[in-house]
Design a protein around this motif. Structure first.
Motif, PDB file in Angstrom:
ATOM      1  N   SER A  49      -6.827  -1.794   0.817  1.00 49.30           N
ATOM      2  CA  SER A  49      -5.397  -1.594   0.645  1.00 49.30           C
ATOM      3  C   SER A  49      -5.062  -0.128   0.424  1.00 49.30           C
ATOM      4  O   SER A  49      -5.943   0.725   0.337  1.00 49.30           O
ATOM      5  N   THR A 157     -10.762  -4.902  -4.900  1.00 49.24           N
ATOM      6  CA  THR A 157      -9.519  -5.588  -4.540  1.00 49.24           C
ATOM      7  C   THR A 157      -8.853  -6.058  -5.828  1.00 49.24           C
ATOM      8  O   THR A 157      -9.494  -6.648  -6.697  1.00 49.24           O
ATOM      9  N   TYR A 163      -6.933  -8.806  -1.049  1.00 49.55           N
ATOM     10  CA  TYR A 163      -6.787  -8.438   0.360  1.00 49.55           C
ATOM     11  C   TYR A 163      -6.679  -9.641   1.286  1.00 49.55           C
ATOM     12  O   TYR A 163      -6.083  -9.552   2.361  1.00 49.55           O
ATOM     13  N   TYR A 164      -7.217 -10.788   0.889  1.00 48.34           N
ATOM     14  CA  TYR A 164      -7.123 -11.945   1.784  1.00 48.34           C
ATOM     15  C   TYR A 164      -5.718 -12.534   1.826  1.00 48.34           C
ATOM     16  O   TYR A 164      -5.419 -13.395   2.651  1.00 48.34           O
ATOM     17  N   LEU A 174      -2.635  -3.235   3.935  1.00 51.80           N
ATOM     18  CA  LEU A 174      -4.021  -3.025   4.312  1.00 51.80           C
ATOM     19  C   LEU A 174      -4.168  -1.854   5.284  1.00 51.80           C
ATOM     20  O   LEU A 174      -3.428  -1.745   6.268  1.00 51.80           O
ATOM     21  N   ARG A 178      -8.699  -7.385   7.463  1.00 52.06           N
ATOM     22  CA  ARG A 178      -9.512  -7.990   6.407  1.00 52.06           C
ATOM     23  C   ARG A 178     -10.984  -8.102   6.795  1.00 52.06           C
ATOM     24  O   ARG A 178     -11.855  -8.108   5.932  1.00 52.06           O
TER      25      ARG A 178
END
Length: 337
Positions: A49, A157, A163-164, A174, A178
């Motif tokens: 990110s 993260t 991030y997912y 992002l 991913r």
């Protein structure tokens, strides 16, 4: 609200950004674009990110873990510094010349080398050309800098922005898709609530879809019970009403901590790495007591008008499964030496 609206308007560019960054990664993965490895241990700390995952506390954690056994150098880009090229921190260093976070490292850890260079390859080579070259190099925020092939990649993260759950720029946060997480050797979910349950950890672990070679850890921020300045310290219990000043990517955990302590304060929030202007300093100089982050403190503390009223709240990274994490880092460093 305006920023969110602009990001939504820019959504049609998301597929373009995704394809460009995915192609770039593919070219590196297949060897069409070259990356360079080094004979000494190089540890990269980064994220997918755009910020706010706790890279600085992690770098400081690694410094404390290794500094008594190895000579350490940190290498950062030096975001928003006024200098160019390779710069090694020295007695003349300031937040302006090497960047706020590197200057924070320089002020806190006398025994290490602190360097900045936008070109990480050049920065590493400059460090290795020194007569007293480091035995371990910590790369700060270099996960996307694929011209360097770090021996160990630590991907962070944030619990508040996993991030997912995100998409790539310009609508999401992002920097790359991913799928880039597969390059990580260690993934750390940072800024977790202290009360996070095992069930919640298990759910996150399943959604992160770890590769067989990857290790997962969870961490939270430990806050001091006192705020400090260059020559004074005040316990949180004794702290009068104050002004909280933040120029970081995500101030929410800090704000929540102070509220949970029942403290009375106003919050003045600036963008991450904000360059404070004369009118900002003039306004702040009228406040009675100012509490800020350590990163902001190194940029504000050179103003005489704030000298007697400016404090910062020290923090440290606390990792669940600390012994396992420490052993993994030390095993890598030992193996590469």
């Amino acid at each position: 609200m305006l920023v969110k609206l602009i990001r939504l308007i820019l959504f049609p560019f998301v597929p373009i950004y995704y394809l460009v960054t995915r192609l770039r990664n593919w070219l590196y993965d297949k060897g069409f674009k070259s990356s360079k490895a080094y004979d000494i241990p190089v540890i990269c700390v980064g994220n997918l990110s755009t910020g706010g995952t706790g890279k600085t506390p992690m770098i400081e954690y690694l410094i404390r873990l290794l500094k008594n056994e190895k000579s350490i150098a940190t290498l950062s880009r030096g975001y928003k510094r006024i200098t160019e090229g390779f710069v090694l921190g020295d007695d003349d260093a300031t937040a302006d010349t090497i960047g706020d976070e590197p200057y924070q490292f320089y002020r806190k850890f006398e025994a290490i080398k602190v360097a900045v260079d936008g070109n990480r390859q050049n920065g590493i080579e400059q460090l290795l050309d020194l007569e007293d070259k480091p035995e371990v190099i910590l790369l700060d925020d270099a996960y996307q800098h694929r011209k360097v092939r770090a021996g160990l990649n630590i991907l962070l993260t944030s619990y508040y922005n996993l991030y997912y759950k995100d998409i790539v720029l310009p609508t999401g946060n992002l920097r790359e898709p991913r799928s880039g997480a597969k390059r990580a050797d260690i993934i750390v979910v940072t800024k977790c609530p202290v009360t996070i349950s095992k069930n919640e950890k298990d759910i996150m672990a399943s959604k992160l879809k770890l590769k067989p070679h990857q290790k997962l850890f969870f961490s939270h921020i430990g806050y001091s019970e006192s705020v400090v300045s260059s020559n004074n310290e005040i316990t949180l219990k004794s702290l009068p009403k104050f002004t909280l000043v933040t120029g970081i990517a995500n101030a929410k955990p800090l704000v929540n901590f102070l509220k949970d302590k029942g403290l009375e304060f106003e919050h003045i929030e600036y963008p991450d790495h904000y360059s404070f202007r004369p009118n900002d300093i003039e306004m702040l100089s009228e406040k009675e007591v100012i509490v800020t982050t350590e990163k902001d403190y190194v940029r504000l503390s050179n103003n005489e008008s704030l000298e007697t009223k400016l404090y910062y709240l020290p923090i440290e990274l606390i990792i669940d499964g600390k012994n396992v994490f420490d052993d993994a880092i030390k095993a890598f460093v030992t193996k590469r030496n």
